[in-house]
Structure formats: structure tokens, C-alpha cells
Motif scaffolding. Structure first.
Motif, PDB file in Angstrom:
ATOM      1  N   LYS A  16      46.940 -31.531 -96.536  1.00 24.89           N
ATOM      2  CA  LYS A  16      45.785 -32.325 -96.987  1.00 24.89           C
ATOM      3  C   LYS A  16      45.783 -32.451 -98.512  1.00 24.89           C
ATOM      4  CE  LYS A  16      43.783 -33.245 -93.085  1.00 24.89           C
ATOM      5  NZ  LYS A  16      43.661 -34.636 -92.650  1.00 24.89           N
ATOM      6  N   VAL A  24      37.718 -31.291 -96.736  1.00 27.77           N
ATOM      7  CA  VAL A  24      39.058 -30.919 -96.273  1.00 27.77           C
ATOM      8  C   VAL A  24      38.965 -29.773 -95.260  1.00 27.77           C
ATOM      9  CG1 VAL A  24      41.252 -29.868 -97.013  1.00 27.77           C
ATOM     10  CG2 VAL A  24      40.252 -31.721 -98.336  1.00 27.77           C
ATOM     11  N   GLU A  53      38.179 -31.149 -92.015  1.00 25.32           N
ATOM     12  CA  GLU A  53      39.346 -31.872 -91.477  1.00 25.32           C
ATOM     13  C   GLU A  53      40.371 -30.934 -90.842  1.00 25.32           C
ATOM     14  OE1 GLU A  53      40.965 -34.411 -94.545  1.00 25.32           O
ATOM     15  OE2 GLU A  53      38.995 -35.294 -94.913  1.00 25.32           O
TER      16      GLU A  53
END
Lengths: 109, 243
Positions: free
Chosen positions: A20, B175, B178
């Protein structure tokens, strides 16, 4: 990111996080921060420029004072000499005494 | 990195806003009884390590700029103040001398043009001194303005970092969702808060996590800061590590 921990869950999350926070994301973060720093540096340069000008003025004042003092002294010496010429006391006795000492030292030297 | 000796640190200590910034960016916890302490007391707790740590931060360039500005300010104000007394003395000396000559011309039989040259020269120099005095006063006023602006600027720049950091961290917090990692309330709050670079590195070391190769602990950039902040939150959350 290498990790000292051997916990598989941690390793798995670290990998997921790494994907990410890829290079593109990090570069974007960095360039936004750099833009902020750049804007601030530019703004502070304004103060630096003004300060540099004031510093120059301060230096000029410092360098001009001795020059003025010297001219004042010369004017007073001249006034003292004129006084002596017409048989009067010097305008500035202290300066006259110092001048006499200087003359005397110069003669002896 | 510049070495800030005891003199420089004494100088920094004269500016409360800068002391606050050094403490904030170095992560120094100021004892409450020291807040508002005298300069002498402040020196005792503005250490070279604190200054070094404050400057070893991705957003420390503005502190360097402020320090540079204050350095020039101090040098310049000192130069100006040093000229003030001799300038006033010289003005007074001319006034007294001209007054003596004037009295002499009035009371004694002296021809008016005897001291003409000397008086003209003294008046010329007096006028030059007045000009210098005006410039000195104006420079002092300008310096005060620059100092006030600089302090205001320091606060703004610091606030801008707080805002920027908060925005980025809020974005980065997503994040964790996620990757299906749930941070506890405390961990989330801790993640969103200001952490100094030194403290971040220390936390990673205490968690025994090796730093990425491209992270230079002595030259951190913004991405390194946010990277460590994120990894730090993750490791702490998963290992139950405390700061």
C-alpha cells in the motif's frame, strides 16, 4: 521492511502495508512535504533580505562614526589653534592638552 | 549538521518561541514549573542534544531558517546598539563645543569669522550624525518588525506542519482499514499525534524492527517520517508493544 519479529501475522501485515505504501505513494508524500518546506523557505527569505539590508546599514553606521569623529576633532583642533593665535584659552582644554602631548611626543620621537 | 555550542544555545534561549519549537521538535517534556522560567534557568534545559534532535526532523528546515534569521538579527542589533552611545556622545560634544565658541564670540572681542571654518565643519558633522541617528533609529524599528514577523512566521510554519501532518496521517489511517488491520482507539489516537523523528526511531528500535535501507536516521525526509509512523503503529498494534 525486515523485521525482528517472527510473528507471521505481523509479517503478513507488513507485506500488505508495504504494497500500500509503495514508491509512488511515498514520493507523493515527500514531494508534498518538500513543497511546503520550499514555500516556507521562500517566505523566510523575505525576512533574510530585509535583515541583510539592515545589517549593511549597521555596518555603514559603524564605519562612518570614526570618520565623523576624526573630522570633529580636526575642527576642534582648528578652533583651538585659532584661539591660541588670538591669545585665548583653547576651546577644548582636554583636546588641546592631548594635542600638546602628541606634538611633544612627535618632537621627541 | 551545524554544531550549536553553548553560546548559540544561550542565544536561542532568548527567544521563547524558538525554545518552544526546539522542545516540540525534539520531544522534550518541559516540567511545568519551568514554564516561564528565567533565561538562566532555561539554559539548563535547552541542551545540545535537544537542539540536535529538533533539527533532525523532516520538517526542520524552517527552524534552521529561523535560527539563521535570529543570528543575523542578534549580530545586527548588537552592532547598532554599540554605535548608539558613541553617536550620542559625539553629538553632545559638538553641541558643547559650538556652545563654548558661541559664548566666546558673544563675550569676548573675537572677530566673527575666526571660528567660521570650525563651526561650519562641526555643523556639517552634526548633520551627518543626525542622519546616522535617524538611520540607526529606523534600522532598530525595522529590526523589531522583522523579529515580530519572524516569530509570527515560526508559529505559522509550525502550524502548517501540524496541519500537513494531520491531513497525511488521516489519509494514511485508511491504509489500516484497507489491509484489514484494526487499530485500537488509543493506537489510532497515538498514530494521529505528533511524534518526533528521534522518538519514532527509538520506538522502532525498541520494537526491534530493522529500518528500511533507504532511511537515513540522520537525514529523514517526509516519506520516511510517514513510513515509520505507519509501520510503528502497525507493529505496536500487532505486538502489543508500548512506546
Amino acid at each position: 521492511m525486515a523485521t525482528a519479529t517472527s510473528n507471521p501475522a505481523v509479517q503478513q501485515n507488513a507485506k500488505a502495508l508495504q504494497s500500500k505504501l509503495n514508491k509512488t505513494v511515498l514520493e507523493k508524500l515527500n514531494s508534498a512535504g518538500q513543497a511546503l518546506t520550499h514555500a516556507q523557505t521562500k517566505e523566510s527569505q523575505g525576512a533574510t533580505t530585509i535583515l541583510d539590508q539592515i545589517a549593511l546599514t549597521a555596518k555603514e553606521i559603524k564605519s562612518r562614526l570614526p570618520e565623523i569623529k576624526s573630522k570633529v576633532r580636526m575642527a576642534v583642533v582648528e578652533a583651538n589653534n585659532k584661539s591660541k593665535e588670538i591669545g585665548q584659552d583653547p576651546i577644548d582644554n582636554k583636546l588641546s592638552a592631548r594635542e600638546d602631548l602628541t606634538d611633544s611626543a612627535a618632537l621627541k620621537g | 549538521m551545524a554544531n550549536y555550542g553553548s553560546y548559540a544555545r544561550t542565544v536561542l534561549t532568548d527567544f521563547d518561541e524558538l525554545v518552544r519549537l526546539v522542545h516540540k521538535y525534539s520531544g522534550t517534556i518541559v516540567p511545568t514549573d519551568k514554564v516561564g522560567a528565567s533565561t538562566l534557568e532555561k539554559i539548563q534545559y535547552l541542551t545540545s542534544t535537544e537542539v540536535r534532535n529538533a533539527l533532525n526532523h523532516p520538517h526542520a528546515d524552517f527552524i534552521r531558517s529561523i535560527i539563521r534569521i535570529l543570528g543575523v538579527y542578534i549580530k545586527t542589533i548588537r552592532t547598532l546598539l554599540e554605535q548608539e552611545q558613541p553617536l550620542m556622545e559625539q553629538k553632545k560634544y559638538i553641541e558643547e563645543t559650538v556652545s563654548v565658541i558661541g559664548t566666546r564670540l558673544q563675550l569676548e572681542e573675537v572677530e566673527a569669522d575666526t571660528f567660521q571654518n570650525a563651526i561650519a565643519q562641526l555643523e556639517k558633522q552634526y548633520s551627518a550624525l543626525l542622519d546616522l541617528q535617524n538611520r540607526l533609529d529606523s534600522s532598530k524599528a525595522q529590526l523589531s518588525e522583522v523579529l515580530a514577523k519572524t516569530m509570527k512566521m515560526a508559529k505559522q510554519f509550525d502550524k502548517a506542519w501540524d496541519q500537513y501532518r494531520a491531513e497525511q496521517l488521516n489519509d494514511l489511517a485508511t491504509v489500516f482499514d484497507e489491509i484489514n488491520l484494526s487499530l485500537g482507539d488509543n493506537a489510532r489516537q497515538d498514530f494521529l499525534q505528533q511524534t518526533t523523528w528521534t522518538h519514532l526511531v527509538q520506538e522502532m528500535q525498541s520494537l526491534k524492527v530493522q529500518l528500511p535501507k533507504d532511511v537515513d536516521i540522520n537525514k529523514p525526509d517526509y516519506s520516511h517520517y510517514f513510513l515509520l509512523k505507519t509501520y510503528n503503529a502497525m507493529y505496536k498494534s500487532l505486538t502489543g508493544g508500548a512506546s
